[in-house]
Design a protein around this motif. Structure first.
Motif, short mmCIF file in Angstrom:
data_model
loop_
_atom_site.label_atom_id
_atom_site.label_comp_id
_atom_site.label_asym_id
_atom_site.label_seq_id
_atom_site.Cartn_x
_atom_site.Cartn_y
_atom_site.Cartn_z
N LYS A 331 1.89 -1.85 11.93
CA LYS A 331 2.53 -2.60 10.85
C LYS A 331 1.85 -2.29 9.52
CE LYS A 331 4.63 -6.94 9.77
NZ LYS A 331 4.03 -8.08 9.10
N ARG A 333 0.41 0.40 8.71
CA ARG A 333 0.77 1.75 8.27
C ARG A 333 2.04 1.73 7.43
NH1 ARG A 333 -1.37 6.27 10.38
NH2 ARG A 333 0.57 7.41 10.44
N GLN A 334 2.92 0.78 7.75
CA GLN A 334 4.13 0.63 6.94
C GLN A 334 3.82 -0.19 5.69
OE1 GLN A 334 6.95 2.10 8.02
NE2 GLN A 334 5.77 2.76 9.81
N GLY A 335 2.84 -1.10 5.82
CA GLY A 335 2.54 -2.02 4.73
C GLY A 335 1.42 -1.52 3.84
N ALA A 336 0.27 -2.16 3.95
CA ALA A 336 -0.85 -1.89 3.04
C ALA A 336 -1.24 -0.42 3.01
CB ALA A 336 -2.05 -2.73 3.44
N LYS B 254 5.46 2.67 -2.89
CA LYS B 254 4.97 2.94 -1.54
C LYS B 254 5.07 4.44 -1.30
CE LYS B 254 4.77 -0.22 1.17
NZ LYS B 254 3.69 -1.14 1.57
N MET B 261 0.02 9.87 4.88
CA MET B 261 -1.23 9.11 4.75
C MET B 261 -2.38 9.64 5.56
SD MET B 261 -0.90 5.70 6.97
CE MET B 261 -2.65 5.69 7.22
#
Lengths: 389, 261
Positions: A331, A333-336, B254, B261
């Motif tokens: 989660k 990885r999608q968020g912060a 984002k 990443m």
């Protein structure tokens, strides 16, 4: 461990070098973590009640894995990008220190036996913490855990903190995460403490800036290394009767250890026999580090099945707990973790200071700082109920 | 010596309400010519607020030399809460003092309140934001933007904003399902209804709704919000208080590519 009294010395003489940061302000920051140092802490602190530590059915200790799993997921959830670096071979000069530690451990083991017979619970707990040692296998297990979590992990050729410092110098990471202050002696541009502290401790991250440290103390880089050696490092002994404060005064007055030895009364302040300060200095100046050029860091999604296989089947962790951690990391990885900082668009910030008003933080900060320096033991347990994993 | 009087004190109250959720401590800068301004980031450095009240937006403005005053915004808000919406507010600070004084005067001068807030000497981080031409400029009713952000936040955590010839599409995905809101340009002149889209090139960016929602705390300041977007750049959300000043928010997008990443 580390440099004796350096934190307290800095908070008094170079308060500008220390800054409290919020944990959240490390979002999107790459941090080289001195993993070996933290494993040791976890073995002491995580899930301990008395002499009991977390173990699996076979009786193998799992505190290090539990600690690493929880603290790593805390960092990942905050969008921090950790890189783990493990100790390789200890430098030969550390032999003396290591032998001393071994003696202490043996001493503690003997005392532990006595305390056990006497039934002194408090002593047993205290002493059993002193007998902790980290085996190569345990270190490898944590490395395996890191890889399963998708985190880059490296084994340094020698001391982990030296390689961490080299990574930071090369701009590969923003800061080095460790509690070991000698990372600053290795001239890591930025050292962050408390990154691996448990959430329940609510400790702010304490950030040390190398340039501001030596500027604040009014020393050159070489003089700072000499100061650290005089304070007490892992590699060699110190002059008896010379503590951090006197050491700073002497370095400022004379400029180097050689000059100090010429100037002071060696009767009153006897230097150690065959003092190898020059060797220690060389170790700090030119440590054996990993070649960090050309390293490409990437953070992958956690290998959930691999983690379950390793932690649940081999180490008897609770499955729902391990899967829960995976879900939280995914989660994040999608968020912060998928969030950019504004600096990546607008460049680094410049500092603006108030022109009027009282600087009240100064006093409290130095108070806190010296306390942090004295209180070296991490209190890592408060958040955890002792429970077999 | 710094002294500034705002006849419509409610503006200062609203300004503070629109920054105090994002930032805890901040440096306000008083400048002899420019006016009263602030720039601050949230703790994770993802969003930034930049506000400015022009010197000539005040009924009276005097600032002999530049002053930077560190304030705790929650404490400042506590004091400003004590002012009525109709009150005129005057701020005062000495060049070498350690307090800022707020004076609230009721319209008929029958009640005068004096408050003094202790200043803090703090270091704050400022970003140099370059002047850029943005690919897209959207003007829309601020209440509408607030509505969209709060609605979508009940479904998902992030919003994808895509602007094309068709209009502006706000979309989100969450555990319970998806949501899409599309706005088209209209030909209203009334700022409470007007939607205008200046499109240089199509843009598609994703942002965390949590921050956008806290930006909409500035909605009471202005009927209209101006949103600027460019590929690979932070979004700008600006509320202009005509003749007085503005408050602008910046939010980093984002990372689109999951593997990046």
């Amino acid at each position: 461990m580390g440099i004796k009294g350096l934190t307290a010395l800095l908070s008094e003489n170079a308060p500008g070098a220390m800054r409290e940061q919020k944990f959240t302000s490390y979002l999107d920051r790459r941090v080289a973590i001195d993993a070996s140092m933290h494993i040791y802490q976890f073995m002491i602190a995580v899930g301990r009640t008395g002499e009991q530590t977390l173990t699996n059915e076979a009786g193998e200790v799992t505190s290090h894995l539990q600690g690493m799993l929880m603290r790593t997921s805390r960092m990942l959830e905050a969008g921090i990008k950790p890189v783990y670096v493990f100790d390789g071979k200890p430098p030969t000069m550390k032999g003396g220190e290591l032998a001393k530690r071994k003696d202490k451990r043996e001493e503690a083991e003997a005392a532990l036996k006595a305390a056990r017979e006497a039934g002194n619970q408090e002593e047993v707990e205290k002493l059993s913490k002193r007998t902790v040692r980290v085996s190569k296998e345990q270190s490898m297990e944590v490395m395996k855990l890191a890889q399963l979590l998708g985190i880059p992990a490296f084994e340094a050729p020698c001391e982990a903190e030296a390689t961490c410092a080299a990574m930071c110098k090369a701009g590969l990471v923003w800061a080095v995460g460790t509690e070991d202050m000698d990372t600053l002696t290795f001239a890591a541009p930025r050292v962050a403490r408390n990154l691996m502290a448990p959430k329940s401790a609510e400790k702010p991250v304490l950030e040390f800036d190398y340039e501001k440290t030596i500027a604040g103390l009014g020393l050159t880089a070489d003089q700072f290394i000499d100061l650290c050696i005089l304070c007490g490092c892992d590699y060699t002994d110190t002059i008896r009767g010379v503590g951090p404060k006197t050491a700073l005064k002497l370095i400022k007055e004379h400029g180097s250890i050689e000059k100090i030895l010429e100037a002071i009364d060696t009767e009153k302040y006897p230097p150690p026999k065959d003092w190898e300060f020059a060797g220690a200095r060389e170790l700090f100046k030119n440590p054996e580090v990993m070649d960090v050029s050309g390293i490409n860091l990437s953070w992958k999604a956690p290998d959930e099945e691999g983690l379950v296989e390793f932690l649940v089947k081999e180490k008897q962790f609770q499955e729902d707990r391990v899967r829960g951690v995976c879900a939280r990391i995914r989660k994040a990885r999608q968020g912060a973790a998928s969030q950019n900082r504004l600096e990546s668009f607008f460049g680094p910030p410049k500092i603006i200071s108030s022109t009027i008003g009282k600087r009240k933080v100064e006093e409290t900060k130095s108070g806190k700082g010296s306390k942090a320096g004295l209180n070296k033991k991490s209190k890592g347990v408060s958040g955890y109920k002792s429970k077999k994993t | 010596m710094f002294e500034a009087r705002l006849t419509e004190g409610a503006i200062l109250k609203k300004v503070l309400d629109s920054v105090k959720d994002l930032v805890t401590d901040a440096n306000f800068e008083a400048d002899p010519t420019e006016g009263f301004k602030l720039q601050a980031m949230d703790s994770s450095h993802v969003s930034l607020v930049s506000l400015k009240l022009h010197a000539d937006g005040f009924a009276h403005y005097r600032c002999d030399r530049p002053l930077t005053m560190g304030m705790n915004l929650a404490n400042m808000a506590k004091m400003l809460k004590c002012a009525s919406n109709e009150d005129a507010i005057t701020m005062k600070a000495d060049d070498a003092g350690d307090v800022v004084a707020f004076m609230f005067e009721s319209p008929g001068q029958e009640k005068i309140s004096d408050f003094e807030l202790k200043l803090m000497d703090i270091d704050s981080e400022h970003l140099g934001i370059p002047d850029t031409e943005y690919a897209v400029t959207i003007r829309m009713p601020s209440a509408e933007f607030k509505r969209i952000c709060s609605d979508l936040a009940t479904i998902g955590d992030t919003v994808a904003i895509s602007v094309s010839k068709e209009g502006v599409k706000f979309s989100t995905t969450g555990d319970i399902g998806d949501a899409n809101v599309t706005l088209r340009q209209n030909s209203e002149d009334d700022k409470e209804k007007m939607i205008s889209i200046e499109l240089g090139e199509p843009v598609n960016l994703t942002f965390a709704l949590r921050y956008l929602n806290s930006f909409t705390k500035a909605t009471p300041l202005s009927d209209q919000v101006v949103i600027r977007l460019s590929p690979q750049l932070p979004i700008v959300v600006q509320y202009v208080v005509v003749d007085v000043g503005y408050i602008s928010y910046y939010l980093a997008p984002k990372i689109e590519d999951d593997d990046a990443m």
